[in-house]
Design an enzyme around this catalytic site. Structure first.
Site, PDB file in Angstrom:
ATOM      1  N   ASN A  11      32.002  14.548   4.432  1.00 41.71           N
ATOM      2  CA  ASN A  11      32.304  14.174   5.817  1.00 41.71           C
ATOM      3  C   ASN A  11      31.091  13.415   6.364  1.00 41.71           C
ATOM      4  O   ASN A  11      30.057  14.021   6.631  1.00 41.71           O
ATOM      5  CB  ASN A  11      32.579  15.455   6.614  1.00 41.71           C
ATOM      6  CG  ASN A  11      32.719  15.198   8.105  1.00 41.71           C
ATOM      7  OD1 ASN A  11      32.829  14.059   8.538  1.00 41.71           O
ATOM      8  ND2 ASN A  11      32.724  16.270   8.889  1.00 41.71           N
ATOM      9  N   TRP A  12      31.251  12.105   6.497  1.00 42.01           N
ATOM     10  CA  TRP A  12      30.118  11.284   6.935  1.00 42.01           C
ATOM     11  C   TRP A  12      29.855  11.387   8.433  1.00 42.01           C
ATOM     12  O   TRP A  12      28.859  10.849   8.932  1.00 42.01           O
ATOM     13  CB  TRP A  12      30.356   9.809   6.579  1.00 42.01           C
ATOM     14  CG  TRP A  12      30.284   9.509   5.114  1.00 42.01           C
ATOM     15  CD1 TRP A  12      30.209  10.404   4.089  1.00 42.01           C
ATOM     16  CD2 TRP A  12      30.276   8.212   4.511  1.00 42.01           C
ATOM     17  NE1 TRP A  12      30.160   9.746   2.885  1.00 42.01           N
ATOM     18  CE2 TRP A  12      30.200   8.389   3.119  1.00 42.01           C
ATOM     19  CE3 TRP A  12      30.339   6.895   5.015  1.00 42.01           C
ATOM     20  CZ2 TRP A  12      30.176   7.322   2.217  1.00 42.01           C
ATOM     21  CZ3 TRP A  12      30.326   5.836   4.121  1.00 42.01           C
ATOM     22  CH2 TRP A  12      30.239   6.050   2.737  1.00 42.01           C
ATOM     23  N   LYS A  13      30.790  12.002   9.157  1.00 46.88           N
ATOM     24  CA  LYS A  13      30.664  12.119  10.621  1.00 46.88           C
ATOM     25  C   LYS A  13      30.410  10.742  11.250  1.00 46.88           C
ATOM     26  O   LYS A  13      30.941   9.746  10.759  1.00 46.88           O
ATOM     27  CB  LYS A  13      29.571  13.132  10.980  1.00 46.88           C
ATOM     28  CG  LYS A  13      29.795  14.464  10.257  1.00 46.88           C
ATOM     29  CD  LYS A  13      28.974  15.599  10.781  1.00 46.88           C
ATOM     30  CE  LYS A  13      29.321  16.855  10.005  1.00 46.88           C
ATOM     31  NZ  LYS A  13      28.667  18.033  10.518  1.00 46.88           N
ATOM     32  N   HIS A  97      38.009  19.828  13.097  1.00 41.32           N
ATOM     33  CA  HIS A  97      36.592  20.090  12.827  1.00 41.32           C
ATOM     34  C   HIS A  97      35.961  20.737  14.062  1.00 41.32           C
ATOM     35  O   HIS A  97      36.291  20.381  15.192  1.00 41.32           O
ATOM     36  CB  HIS A  97      35.878  18.781  12.466  1.00 41.32           C
ATOM     37  CG  HIS A  97      34.507  19.023  11.925  1.00 41.32           C
ATOM     38  ND1 HIS A  97      33.442  19.299  12.751  1.00 41.32           N
ATOM     39  CD2 HIS A  97      34.033  19.063  10.659  1.00 41.32           C
ATOM     40  CE1 HIS A  97      32.361  19.498  11.995  1.00 41.32           C
ATOM     41  NE2 HIS A  97      32.696  19.362  10.721  1.00 41.32           N
ATOM     42  N   GLU A  99      33.238  20.304  15.488  1.00 44.44           N
ATOM     43  CA  GLU A  99      32.588  19.381  16.435  1.00 44.44           C
ATOM     44  C   GLU A  99      33.625  18.776  17.381  1.00 44.44           C
ATOM     45  O   GLU A  99      33.339  18.510  18.547  1.00 44.44           O
ATOM     46  CB  GLU A  99      31.811  18.303  15.659  1.00 44.44           C
ATOM     47  CG  GLU A  99      30.527  18.888  15.073  1.00 44.44           C
ATOM     48  CD  GLU A  99      30.007  18.197  13.832  1.00 44.44           C
ATOM     49  OE1 GLU A  99      30.488  17.104  13.487  1.00 44.44           O
ATOM     50  OE2 GLU A  99      29.110  18.773  13.181  1.00 44.44           O
ATOM     51  N   GLU A 168      34.588  26.675   7.819  1.00 44.88           N
ATOM     52  CA  GLU A 168      33.275  26.175   8.213  1.00 44.88           C
ATOM     53  C   GLU A 168      32.719  27.030   9.353  1.00 44.88           C
ATOM     54  O   GLU A 168      33.053  26.779  10.529  1.00 44.88           O
ATOM     55  CB  GLU A 168      33.378  24.724   8.670  1.00 44.88           C
ATOM     56  CG  GLU A 168      33.864  23.782   7.586  1.00 44.88           C
ATOM     57  CD  GLU A 168      33.341  22.365   7.806  1.00 44.88           C
ATOM     58  OE1 GLU A 168      32.769  21.810   6.873  1.00 44.88           O
ATOM     59  OE2 GLU A 168      33.478  21.851   8.931  1.00 44.88           O
ATOM     60  N   GLY A 174      25.197  22.016   9.836  1.00 47.39           N
ATOM     61  CA  GLY A 174      24.043  21.206  10.195  1.00 47.39           C
ATOM     62  C   GLY A 174      22.814  22.014  10.570  1.00 47.39           C
ATOM     63  O   GLY A 174      21.852  21.476  11.106  1.00 47.39           O
ATOM     64  N   SER A 214      26.227  23.396   5.671  1.00 40.12           N
ATOM     65  CA  SER A 214      24.949  23.304   4.966  1.00 40.12           C
ATOM     66  C   SER A 214      25.077  23.491   3.448  1.00 40.12           C
ATOM     67  O   SER A 214      24.224  24.130   2.829  1.00 40.12           O
ATOM     68  CB  SER A 214      23.932  24.285   5.550  1.00 40.12           C
ATOM     69  OG  SER A 214      23.670  23.958   6.904  1.00 40.12           O
ATOM     70  N   GLY A 235      28.678  17.873   4.822  1.00 36.95           N
ATOM     71  CA  GLY A 235      28.290  16.924   5.858  1.00 36.95           C
ATOM     72  C   GLY A 235      27.043  16.170   5.443  1.00 36.95           C
ATOM     73  O   GLY A 235      27.079  15.236   4.645  1.00 36.95           O
ATOM     74  N   GLY A 236      25.891  16.608   5.957  1.00 46.35           N
ATOM     75  CA  GLY A 236      24.616  15.915   5.752  1.00 46.35           C
ATOM     76  C   GLY A 236      24.351  15.462   4.330  1.00 46.35           C
ATOM     77  O   GLY A 236      23.984  14.300   4.097  1.00 46.35           O
TER      78      GLY A 236
HETATM   79  P1  PGA Z   1      26.795  20.076   7.084  1.00 47.62           P
HETATM   80  O1  PGA Z   1      28.233  19.733   7.757  1.00 47.62           O
HETATM   81  O2  PGA Z   1      27.025  20.078   5.580  1.00 47.62           O
HETATM   82  O3  PGA Z   1      25.883  18.993   7.525  1.00 47.62           O
HETATM   83  O4  PGA Z   1      26.417  21.420   7.569  1.00 47.62           O
HETATM   84  C1  PGA Z   1      29.422  20.274   7.252  1.00 47.62           C
HETATM   85  C2  PGA Z   1      30.591  19.800   8.091  1.00 47.62           C
HETATM   86  O5  PGA Z   1      30.465  19.743   9.317  1.00 47.62           O
HETATM   87  O6  PGA Z   1      31.667  19.460   7.566  1.00 47.62           O
END
Ligand code: PGA
Length: 251
Positions: A11-13, A97, A99, A168, A174, A214, A235-236
């Site tokens: 997930n590149w956000k 998600h 967020e 998640e 993050g 993470s 994500g990251g």
């Molecule tokens: P993260 O994000 O790996 O940076 O914690 C995961 C996500 O939000 O899908």
């Protein structure tokens, strides 16, 4: 037990220019060039879907969007629909998600509408659920996750086995704090039990349940060793070709 194909999704956000996407995807293709028994999905922002679709043509890497609107078209300024995502080459879409729930006020009911729309439009939804730290500390995790899953699947009557759920924990996204494999496994097993109640045990055994929060090269192996963890939503670390390739090649 059914055999579930492992799935790693990135997930590149809200990251990336076209030049950065070209660089990242070509680095990734070189690192995971050979055919793999693992499914790989990347979810860039809307502006990079066209570029990614072109760069991924002829590879086995699938393309996902990070959201959709439930109407197929209409006067919804700023929104993107399922048919538009199909048109640009998406096969999957991340929905609900945390967020989006946190910053855009997305509710369980809206997630359900989006899940229904994704299925209508021929996209496989990756449905995110997860608890906050306060909810975990209040002992609400299992009941909350079960409610999120039940509501999100309200419009789904058939073909449960193609669904993808991502657990998640909000406190792990993050933050560098990962759920331990045992903590994640406990929730994954509870999600599968909920899915079995909504369909049946055999179908629930076919659904892939990803862990997200993470996930890094140094913790993926332990997570993937758990019985009900079928993959990761990253994500990251999905923005670094080397780290993401290593996650895909978990042992
Ligand atoms: P993260 O994000 O790996 O940076 O914690 C995961 C996500 O939000 O899908």
């Amino acid at each position: 037990m059914a055999i579930r194909r492992s799935l790693i999704a990135g997930n590149w956000k809200m990251f990336g220019t076209r030049a950065e996407a070209e660089h990242l995807l070509s680095a990734l293709k070189t690192r995971i060039g050979r055919p793999t028994d693992r499914e790989v999905i990347i979810a860039p922002p809307f502006t990079l879907l066209e570029t990614a679709s072109r760069l991924l043509a002829g590879t086995s890497i699938c393309l996902a969007a990070q959201n959709l609107h439930w109407e197929p078209q209409g006067a919804f300024t700023g929104e993107i629909s399922g048919p538009m995502l199909k048109d640009v080459g998406c096969s999957h879409v991340i929905l609900g998600h945390s967020e989006r729930r946190q910053y855009c006020g997305e509710t369980d009911e809206q997630v359900a509408q989006k899940v229904g729309a994704a299925r209508r439009d021929g996209l496989i939804p990756i449905i995110c659920v997860g608890e906050t730290l306060a909810q975990r500390e209040g002992g609400e995790t299992t009941a909350l996750i079960s409610r999120q899953v039940r509501t999100a699947l309200r419009q789904v009557q058939t073909n449960f086995s193609s669904l993808i759920i991502a657990y998640e924990p909000v406190w792990a996204i993050g933050t560098g704090k990962t759920a331990t494999p045992a903590q994640a496994q406990e929730v994954h097993a509870a999600i599968r039990a909920t899915l079995a109640e909504l369909s049946d045990r055999a179908t629930a055994e076919m659904v892939r349940i990803l862990y997200g929060g993470s996930v890094k090269p140094d913790n993926v192996d332990g997570l993937m060793a758990e019985a009900d963890i079928d993959g990761a939503l990253v994500g990251g670390a999905s923005l670094q070709a080397e780290a993401f390739a290593r996650i895909i090649q978990f042992r």
